[in-house]
Design an enzyme around this catalytic site. Structure first.
Site, PDB file in Angstrom:
ATOM      1  N   LYS A  11       6.344 -31.419  13.145  1.00 35.17           N
ATOM      2  CA  LYS A  11       5.455 -31.173  11.998  1.00 35.17           C
ATOM      3  C   LYS A  11       6.205 -31.273  10.660  1.00 35.17           C
ATOM      4  O   LYS A  11       7.445 -31.261  10.624  1.00 35.17           O
ATOM      5  CB  LYS A  11       4.802 -29.799  12.171  1.00 35.17           C
ATOM      6  CG  LYS A  11       3.833 -29.732  13.362  1.00 35.17           C
ATOM      7  CD  LYS A  11       3.134 -28.368  13.449  1.00 35.17           C
ATOM      8  CE  LYS A  11       2.153 -28.325  14.609  1.00 35.17           C
ATOM      9  NZ  LYS A  11       1.449 -27.002  14.697  1.00 35.17           N
ATOM     10  N   TYR A  51      -7.440 -32.259  14.623  1.00 29.98           N
ATOM     11  CA  TYR A  51      -7.625 -30.812  14.791  1.00 29.98           C
ATOM     12  C   TYR A  51      -9.102 -30.401  14.755  1.00 29.98           C
ATOM     13  O   TYR A  51      -9.409 -29.235  14.508  1.00 29.98           O
ATOM     14  CB  TYR A  51      -6.828 -30.049  13.732  1.00 29.98           C
ATOM     15  CG  TYR A  51      -5.357 -29.896  14.082  1.00 29.98           C
ATOM     16  CD1 TYR A  51      -4.962 -29.172  15.203  1.00 29.98           C
ATOM     17  CD2 TYR A  51      -4.357 -30.457  13.299  1.00 29.98           C
ATOM     18  CE1 TYR A  51      -3.622 -29.020  15.541  1.00 29.98           C
ATOM     19  CE2 TYR A  51      -3.001 -30.306  13.620  1.00 29.98           C
ATOM     20  CZ  TYR A  51      -2.654 -29.588  14.743  1.00 29.98           C
ATOM     21  OH  TYR A  51      -1.325 -29.427  15.066  1.00 29.98           O
ATOM     22  N   PHE A  59      -8.401 -21.015   9.556  1.00 27.71           N
ATOM     23  CA  PHE A  59      -7.167 -21.670   9.108  1.00 27.71           C
ATOM     24  C   PHE A  59      -7.282 -23.196   9.043  1.00 27.71           C
ATOM     25  O   PHE A  59      -6.323 -23.877   8.703  1.00 27.71           O
ATOM     26  CB  PHE A  59      -5.990 -21.256  10.002  1.00 27.71           C
ATOM     27  CG  PHE A  59      -6.141 -21.565  11.483  1.00 27.71           C
ATOM     28  CD1 PHE A  59      -5.935 -22.849  11.971  1.00 27.71           C
ATOM     29  CD2 PHE A  59      -6.480 -20.555  12.386  1.00 27.71           C
ATOM     30  CE1 PHE A  59      -6.063 -23.144  13.326  1.00 27.71           C
ATOM     31  CE2 PHE A  59      -6.620 -20.837  13.749  1.00 27.71           C
ATOM     32  CZ  PHE A  59      -6.408 -22.136  14.220  1.00 27.71           C
ATOM     33  N   ARG A  87       5.359 -26.983  26.466  1.00 34.55           N
ATOM     34  CA  ARG A  87       4.874 -25.758  25.811  1.00 34.55           C
ATOM     35  C   ARG A  87       5.874 -24.609  26.013  1.00 34.55           C
ATOM     36  O   ARG A  87       6.014 -23.749  25.136  1.00 34.55           O
ATOM     37  CB  ARG A  87       3.451 -25.426  26.263  1.00 34.55           C
ATOM     38  CG  ARG A  87       2.455 -26.447  25.639  1.00 34.55           C
ATOM     39  CD  ARG A  87       1.015 -26.179  25.961  1.00 34.55           C
ATOM     40  NE  ARG A  87       0.452 -25.004  25.305  1.00 34.55           N
ATOM     41  CZ  ARG A  87      -0.132 -25.011  24.105  1.00 34.55           C
ATOM     42  NH1 ARG A  87      -0.206 -26.123  23.382  1.00 34.55           N
ATOM     43  NH2 ARG A  87      -0.658 -23.902  23.605  1.00 34.55           N
ATOM     44  N   THR A  93       2.793 -19.928  19.696  1.00 33.34           N
ATOM     45  CA  THR A  93       2.311 -20.423  18.395  1.00 33.34           C
ATOM     46  C   THR A  93       2.920 -19.642  17.237  1.00 33.34           C
ATOM     47  O   THR A  93       3.373 -20.227  16.250  1.00 33.34           O
ATOM     48  CB  THR A  93       0.767 -20.272  18.342  1.00 33.34           C
ATOM     49  OG1 THR A  93       0.200 -20.830  19.523  1.00 33.34           O
ATOM     50  CG2 THR A  93       0.192 -20.959  17.115  1.00 33.34           C
ATOM     51  N   ARG A 104      10.196 -22.951  18.426  1.00 33.66           N
ATOM     52  CA  ARG A 104       9.529 -22.157  17.383  1.00 33.66           C
ATOM     53  C   ARG A 104      10.332 -20.901  17.044  1.00 33.66           C
ATOM     54  O   ARG A 104      10.386 -20.501  15.877  1.00 33.66           O
ATOM     55  CB  ARG A 104       8.097 -21.842  17.807  1.00 33.66           C
ATOM     56  CG  ARG A 104       7.187 -23.084  17.647  1.00 33.66           C
ATOM     57  CD  ARG A 104       5.886 -22.934  18.365  1.00 33.66           C
ATOM     58  NE  ARG A 104       4.902 -23.950  17.979  1.00 33.66           N
ATOM     59  CZ  ARG A 104       3.746 -24.134  18.604  1.00 33.66           C
ATOM     60  NH1 ARG A 104       3.432 -23.371  19.647  1.00 33.66           N
ATOM     61  NH2 ARG A 104       2.905 -25.061  18.202  1.00 33.66           N
ATOM     62  N   ASN A 114       4.844 -24.229  12.109  1.00 34.49           N
ATOM     63  CA  ASN A 114       5.569 -23.826  13.323  1.00 34.49           C
ATOM     64  C   ASN A 114       6.247 -25.009  14.033  1.00 34.49           C
ATOM     65  O   ASN A 114       6.451 -25.008  15.237  1.00 34.49           O
ATOM     66  CB  ASN A 114       4.649 -23.028  14.257  1.00 34.49           C
ATOM     67  CG  ASN A 114       3.435 -23.817  14.704  1.00 34.49           C
ATOM     68  OD1 ASN A 114       3.286 -24.985  14.362  1.00 34.49           O
ATOM     69  ND2 ASN A 114       2.571 -23.183  15.465  1.00 34.49           N
ATOM     70  N   HIS A 117       3.894 -29.518  17.627  1.00 38.42           N
ATOM     71  CA  HIS A 117       2.635 -29.469  18.366  1.00 38.42           C
ATOM     72  C   HIS A 117       2.892 -30.013  19.764  1.00 38.42           C
ATOM     73  O   HIS A 117       3.678 -30.956  19.924  1.00 38.42           O
ATOM     74  CB  HIS A 117       1.569 -30.356  17.707  1.00 38.42           C
ATOM     75  CG  HIS A 117       0.440 -30.707  18.640  1.00 38.42           C
ATOM     76  ND1 HIS A 117      -0.609 -29.856  18.881  1.00 38.42           N
ATOM     77  CD2 HIS A 117       0.238 -31.785  19.439  1.00 38.42           C
ATOM     78  CE1 HIS A 117      -1.418 -30.415  19.785  1.00 38.42           C
ATOM     79  NE2 HIS A 117      -0.926 -31.587  20.143  1.00 38.42           N
ATOM     80  N   GLU A 128      -4.873 -37.412  23.041  1.00 35.03           N
ATOM     81  CA  GLU A 128      -3.967 -37.398  21.881  1.00 35.03           C
ATOM     82  C   GLU A 128      -2.998 -38.581  21.918  1.00 35.03           C
ATOM     83  O   GLU A 128      -2.694 -39.172  20.883  1.00 35.03           O
ATOM     84  CB  GLU A 128      -3.221 -36.060  21.835  1.00 35.03           C
ATOM     85  CG  GLU A 128      -4.160 -34.905  21.509  1.00 35.03           C
ATOM     86  CD  GLU A 128      -3.528 -33.515  21.612  1.00 35.03           C
ATOM     87  OE1 GLU A 128      -4.241 -32.537  21.333  1.00 35.03           O
ATOM     88  OE2 GLU A 128      -2.337 -33.404  21.974  1.00 35.03           O
TER      89      GLU A 128
HETATM   90  P1  RTP Z   1      -0.462 -26.820  18.646  1.00 34.65           P
HETATM   91  O1  RTP Z   1      -1.907 -27.140  18.964  1.00 34.65           O
HETATM   92  O2  RTP Z   1      -0.057 -27.277  17.254  1.00 34.65           O
HETATM   93  O3  RTP Z   1       0.476 -27.305  19.714  1.00 34.65           O
HETATM   94  O4  RTP Z   1      -0.261 -25.268  18.623  1.00 34.65           O
HETATM   95  P2  RTP Z   1      -0.863 -24.181  19.615  1.00 34.65           P
HETATM   96  O5  RTP Z   1      -1.628 -24.832  20.717  1.00 34.65           O
HETATM   97  O6  RTP Z   1       0.260 -23.269  19.943  1.00 34.65           O
HETATM   98  O7  RTP Z   1      -1.843 -23.438  18.628  1.00 34.65           O
HETATM   99  P3  RTP Z   1      -3.410 -23.681  18.314  1.00 34.65           P
HETATM  100  O8  RTP Z   1      -4.116 -22.410  18.557  1.00 34.65           O
HETATM  101  O9  RTP Z   1      -3.906 -24.922  18.999  1.00 34.65           O
HETATM  102  O10 RTP Z   1      -3.381 -23.922  16.753  1.00 34.65           O
HETATM  103  C1  RTP Z   1      -3.072 -25.182  16.223  1.00 34.65           C
HETATM  104  C2  RTP Z   1      -2.165 -25.010  15.032  1.00 34.65           C
HETATM  105  O11 RTP Z   1      -2.869 -24.396  13.965  1.00 34.65           O
HETATM  106  C3  RTP Z   1      -1.974 -23.612  13.190  1.00 34.65           C
HETATM  107  N1  RTP Z   1      -2.420 -22.234  13.190  1.00 34.65           N
HETATM  108  N2  RTP Z   1      -2.486 -21.511  12.101  1.00 34.65           N
HETATM  109  N3  RTP Z   1      -2.933 -19.400  10.255  1.00 34.65           N
HETATM  110  C4  RTP Z   1      -3.158 -19.191  11.549  1.00 34.65           C
HETATM  111  O12 RTP Z   1      -3.538 -18.127  11.980  1.00 34.65           O
HETATM  112  C5  RTP Z   1      -2.946 -20.308  12.470  1.00 34.65           C
HETATM  113  N4  RTP Z   1      -3.167 -20.272  13.763  1.00 34.65           N
HETATM  114  C6  RTP Z   1      -2.848 -21.504  14.233  1.00 34.65           C
HETATM  115  C7  RTP Z   1      -0.596 -23.749  13.822  1.00 34.65           C
HETATM  116  O13 RTP Z   1       0.081 -24.830  13.182  1.00 34.65           O
HETATM  117  C8  RTP Z   1      -0.955 -24.092  15.253  1.00 34.65           C
HETATM  118  O14 RTP Z   1       0.114 -24.717  15.905  1.00 34.65           O
HETATM  119 MG    MG Z   2      -3.173 -26.286  20.369  1.00 32.22          MG
END
Ligand code: RTP
Ligand code: MG
Length: 140
Positions: A11, A51, A59, A87, A93, A104, A114, A117, A128
């Protein structure tokens, strides 16, 4: 288990701090192989569509701004259980909850910035990968 592929993004917070190589080293040390890779700048449309699953989340608009704020490195990673393995290597996350030694835990700035992805399942991985790569750009 047969080889599996997953999709990964380094990222903008990580490219800005010149951490691409250190992150790739963790992926490779964890047993994954980079079989496709390019450094690009996401358009707003690409980030919104990538997204879209989060579009009702509070967010979402911040996330789209962040993901378009600088270059990213998109990758296809291959290995045994690549989706779950990636993962694990990434960590939770929220970096404050990420296990020691994960990408992370070591590099993320906060829950949004973070650093990486990774696809969360076989269907999203396939979608994807197709979103960013043609078959002839992936060399296993
Ligand atoms: P990713 O999709 O990026 O691999 O991350 P993830 O599965 O661990 O997390 P996900 O819930 O899918 O969220 C996607 C991305 O959104 C951002 N985020 N911001 N401000 C917040 O509370 C918040 N929560 C999530 C993060 O960049 C997260 O990786
Ligand atoms: Mg995700």
């Amino acid at each position: 288990m047969a080889l599996e592929r997953t999709f990964s993004i380094i990222k903008p917070d990580a490219t800005r701090r010149n951490l691409t190589g250190q992150i790739i080293a963790k992926l490779e040390d964890g047993g994954l192989r980079v079989v496709a890779q390019k450094r690009i700048r996401l358009s707003e449309d690409q980030a919104k569509s990538f997204y879209a699953v989060h579009k009702e989340r509070p967010f979402y608009s911040d996330l789209v701004s962040f993901m378009t704020s600088g270059p990213v490195v998109v990758q296809v990673l291959e290995g045994e259980n690549a989706i779950s393995r990636n993962r694990e290597i990434m960590g939770a996350t929220n970096p404050s909850e990420a296990a020691p030694g994960t990408i992370r835990a070591e590099f993320a700035e906060n829950i949004e910035a973070n650093s990486v992805h990774g696809s969360d399942g076989p269907d999203t991985a396939a979608e994807e990968i197709k979103f960013f790569f043609t078959d002839d750009e992936i060399v296993g």
